[in-house]
Design an enzyme around this catalytic site. Structure first.
Site, PDB file in Angstrom:
ATOM      1  N   ASN A 102       0.800  -1.156  -0.018  1.00 36.76           N
ATOM      2  CA  ASN A 102       0.002   0.097  -0.024  1.00 36.76           C
ATOM      3  C   ASN A 102       0.874   1.241  -0.258  1.00 36.76           C
ATOM      4  O   ASN A 102       2.215   1.293   0.707  1.00 36.76           O
ATOM      5  CB  ASN A 102      -0.907   0.245   1.249  1.00 36.76           C
ATOM      6  N   GLY A 103       0.524   2.253  -0.722  1.00 34.42           N
ATOM      7  CA  GLY A 103       1.136   3.404  -0.550  1.00 34.42           C
ATOM      8  C   GLY A 103       1.815   3.729  -1.975  1.00 34.42           C
ATOM      9  O   GLY A 103       1.746   2.962  -2.942  1.00 34.42           O
ATOM     10  N   LYS A 484     -21.612  14.968  -1.892  1.00 35.50           N
ATOM     11  CA  LYS A 484     -22.203  13.499  -1.959  1.00 35.50           C
ATOM     12  C   LYS A 484     -22.757  13.145  -3.290  1.00 35.50           C
ATOM     13  O   LYS A 484     -22.720  12.226  -3.673  1.00 35.50           O
ATOM     14  CB  LYS A 484     -23.263  13.681  -0.722  1.00 35.50           C
ATOM     15  N   GLU A 487     -20.024  12.463  -6.085  1.00 30.97           N
ATOM     16  CA  GLU A 487     -19.084  11.319  -5.944  1.00 30.97           C
ATOM     17  C   GLU A 487     -19.983   9.962  -6.180  1.00 30.97           C
ATOM     18  O   GLU A 487     -19.545   9.119  -6.260  1.00 30.97           O
ATOM     19  CB  GLU A 487     -18.419  11.390  -4.405  1.00 30.97           C
ATOM     20  N   HIS A 503     -22.861  37.117  -8.666  1.00 33.46           N
ATOM     21  CA  HIS A 503     -21.601  37.291  -9.126  1.00 33.46           C
ATOM     22  C   HIS A 503     -21.126  36.506 -10.155  1.00 33.46           C
ATOM     23  O   HIS A 503     -20.083  36.330 -10.251  1.00 33.46           O
ATOM     24  CB  HIS A 503     -20.555  37.428  -7.666  1.00 33.46           C
TER      25      HIS A 503
HETATM   26  C1  F6R Z   1     -16.043  11.884   0.895  1.00 28.72           C
HETATM   27  C2  F6R Z   1     -15.180  11.410   1.782  1.00 28.72           C
HETATM   28  C3  F6R Z   1     -13.823  12.141   1.594  1.00 28.72           C
HETATM   29  C4  F6R Z   1     -13.118  12.162   2.735  1.00 28.72           C
HETATM   30  C5  F6R Z   1     -11.650  12.531   2.757  1.00 28.72           C
HETATM   31  C6  F6R Z   1     -11.034  12.643   3.929  1.00 28.72           C
HETATM   32  O1  F6R Z   1     -17.487  11.367   1.033  1.00 28.72           O
HETATM   33  O2  F6R Z   1     -15.274  10.577   2.366  1.00 28.72           O
HETATM   34  O3  F6R Z   1     -13.788  13.399   0.866  1.00 28.72           O
HETATM   35  O4  F6R Z   1     -13.750  12.813   3.903  1.00 28.72           O
HETATM   36  O5  F6R Z   1     -11.015  11.827   1.829  1.00 28.72           O
HETATM   37  O6  F6R Z   1     -10.918  11.498   4.456  1.00 28.72           O
HETATM   38  P1  F6R Z   1     -10.614  11.288   6.263  1.00 28.72           P
HETATM   39  O7  F6R Z   1     -11.638  11.742   6.917  1.00 28.72           O
HETATM   40  O8  F6R Z   1     -10.540   9.766   6.454  1.00 28.72           O
HETATM   41  O9  F6R Z   1      -9.522  12.089   6.569  1.00 28.72           O
END
Ligand code: F6R
Length: 607
Positions: A102-103, A484, A487, A503
């Protein structure tokens, strides 16, 4: 991001690995793979299967072929380097070595050139394959797997969690953590590794979280952990309190719907012990008496929680507050005022940008840091001085719902604590306490809007664009509603502070543009009504969420959806729910993959 599972056991492990991957699939889901070592064969075998698409495609292939063996590693991928394809799916193999990762390995190009010059041939476009070849090269030079991984670690730049196995020593795996979480699971005569404990709950509840720089050698009988200096270290083994069925959908069609409906309980959990018989108990939040300014940092939905909190912190606690997206903050040279409290907000506690911004803020001299986080033991929690855990429970749907409303609840508690020095501290705190006490019940009541919103969603399903409007502390809620919708339904949506319409964005208004307005009955209501009229006058199609006392009536091109009345201070939390439900039902009508929308992944552990 991607998900990792590994196991060393006497029994065949492939089903454990597949179940682990299913539980981690929300982390990344463009391809999946597994590699298993069978030590019982006269000549140990390394067998690998990979499939493009969901874990089920891999499970079908495993069912057809069979994959016996007591040591195995598995991975579900979210592509960073190289398109989603079978060749780019993990595990990556070099000779007897198989690796999942991962990463991102940032210096992979230089390493690839070096390895190619050394005769290694690459089968994929991934950065991960360099790790497989580096480990194989170290092993062929005489190192055992543990030493090989320790040597390779010093060559890697970037953030990673990785697991390697070697066909020549089939009853062990070696894992390394640097910037991407890994947890060791302890069974009886068997051990496991995963990027999240959720993957392993069907097989164990006892876990040790690896720390930054740790390398561990895991066999059936032992787990040996070494720190950055290759010195043996102990990591505490803890009993997990995460529920075993946290990964189940229960009676719901999607995790997202389940998690929307869990919000009354999740919010009650956030409040537990912090609000008792109508009295706030904020001591556990830590000493905030010397805070003169607040800097909030977060990404995505968590950032929207931060923007909402700015309205609260400045208007209720009278303390100056800045909010910034972590990926911007970390590359700026921000000027930090003395006595600034840094607040990071994150569901996962592993978001790479938020973690980097926290570290950057410390380097800039911030000495007081507080995280609002859903995952105990996460990197963010460990690296912050203070934490308010949101206790939302596991959030599996990629689109954040209960994590957001519990973050808002925690931020309101923080506002109450910061208000301690305000002239009207006791009045502010009493108001917040009273409002929060009513919140779980109000959220339950708001969920009864479900059927109305399901019908409303029909109006959006064939649209390509939508606008979300709000004013004051509802503006970030409009931003969250737009996020929401885009996405999970893939409808392009934008949020505007309603006063900003004239504006520029008014030019977009026509009959094809649905406009959602969040309109609680607050002191900005009259201003908002004028904005609504500006839109109506131009033929826009309006969907207004408002409480009855706001006296906004349905009219031509305007549907008004009643929302339960509530104190203004918690209105951002209450008005979030209808917007979550709206995007959910639009996505269901459109037939998108609600829980695992295209191109996304939960927990963004790469930059
Ligand atoms: C949208 C969503 C992302 C996370 C973002 C941060 O529904 O879930 O925008 O909010 O990737 O993630 P966290 O909160 O885990 O740092």
């Amino acid at each position: 991001m991607c998900g990792i599972v590994g196991a060393v056991a006497q029994r065949d492990v492939v089903e454990i690995l597949l179940e682990g991957l299913r539980r981690l699939e929300y982390r990344g889901y463009d391809s999946a793979g597994v590699a298993v070592l069978d030590a019982s064969a006269s000549e140990p075998q390394l067998q690998r299967l990979r499939r493009l698409g969901k874990v089920q495609a891999l499970a079908d292939a495993v069912a057809e072929q069979g994959l016996p063996g007591g040591t195995g590693i598995a991975h579900t991928r979210w592509a960073t380097h190289g398109e989603p394809s079978e060749a780019n799916a993990h595990p990556h193999v070099s000779g007897d070595i198989a690796v999942v990762h991962n990463g991102i390995i940032e210096n992979h190009e230089a390493l690839r050139a070096e390895l190619q010059a050394d005769g290694y041939q690459f089968q994929s476009q991934t950065d991960t394959e360099v790790i497989a070849h580096l480990v194989a090269r170290a092993v062929s030079g005489g190192a055992d797997l543990l030493t090989a991984v320790q040597q390779v670690r010093s060559r890697l730049e970037g953030a990673y969690g990785m697991v390697a196995i070697n066909r020549q020593t089939p009853e062990r795996m070696v894992v390394a953590r640097s910037g991407s979480p890994l947890v060791v699971g302890f069974g009886i005569g068997e051990h496991f590794i995963a990027s999240d404990q959720l993957a392993l709950l069907p097989v164990t509840r006892r876990f040790a979280f690896l720390e930054e720089g740790d390398v561990a050698e895991i066999t059936r009988q032992s787990v040996r952990i070494f720190d950055l200096e290759n010195q043996p270290v102990e990591r505490e083994v803890r009993e997990s309190s995460v529920e075993h069925d946290a990964g189940d959908k229960g009676e719901y069609r999607h995790y997202m719907l389940k998690e929307i409906h869990e919000q009354p309980q999740a919010i009650a959990n956030t409040l537990e012990g912090r609000l008792l018989n109508g009295q706030l108990n904020l001591e556990a939040l830590g000493d905030l008496s010397d805070v003169d300014a607040v800097q909030i940092i977060a990404c995505g939905t968590s950032y929207h929680a931060g923007v909402t909190a700015r309205y609260w912190i400045e208007s209720l606690a009278g303390i100056s507050c800045n909010v910034e997206i972590a990926s911007e903050f970390r590359y700026r040279r921000p000027v930090i005022r003395p006595n600034t409290l840094l607040v990071t907000i994150s569901q996962s506690g592993e978001t790479a940008d938020t973690l980097a911004a926290l570290r950057q803020a410390k380097e800039l001299g911030i000495t007081k840091t507080l995280s609002i986080c859903n995952v105990p033991g996460s990197s963010l929690v460990r690296e912050s001085d203070m934490t308010v855990l949101t206790r939302a429970g596991a959030e599996i749907g990629v689109a954040s719902t209960k994590a957001f409303t519990t973050q808002l609840t925690a931020l309101l508690l923080l506002t109450a604590a910061l208000a301690e020095r305000a002239a009207d501290a006791s009045a502010v705190q009493q108001r917040i306490a009273k409002a929060l006490e009513s919140l779980p019940g109000l959220i339950q009541q708001t969920l009864s809007m479900n059927d109305d919103i399901e019908r409303l969603a029909e109006h959006f399903a064939d649209k390509h664009n939508a606008l979300f409007l709000g004013r004051g502390d509802q503006y970030p809620i409009a931003m969250e509603g737009a996020l929401k919708l885009k996405e999970i339904s893939y409808i392009h949506a934008e949020a505007y502070a309603a006063g900003e319409l004239k504006h520029g964005p008014l030019a977009l208004i026509d009959a094809e543009m649905p406009i959602v307005v969040v309109a609680p009955h607050n002191d900005l209501m009259e201003k908002l009504k004028s904005n609504i009229e500006e839109v109506r006058a131009r033929g826009g199609e309006l969907y207004v969420f408002a409480e009855e006392s706001a006296a906004i009536s349905a009219a031509e091109n305007m549907i008004v959806v009643p929302v339960p009345a509530c104190d203004d201070v918690i209105a951002p939390i209450v008005y979030t729910l209808p917007l979550q439900l709206l995007s959910y039902y639009v996505a269901v009508i459109k037939g998108t993959d609600v829980d695992q929308p295209r191109n996304l992944a939960k927990s963004v552990t790469v930059e």
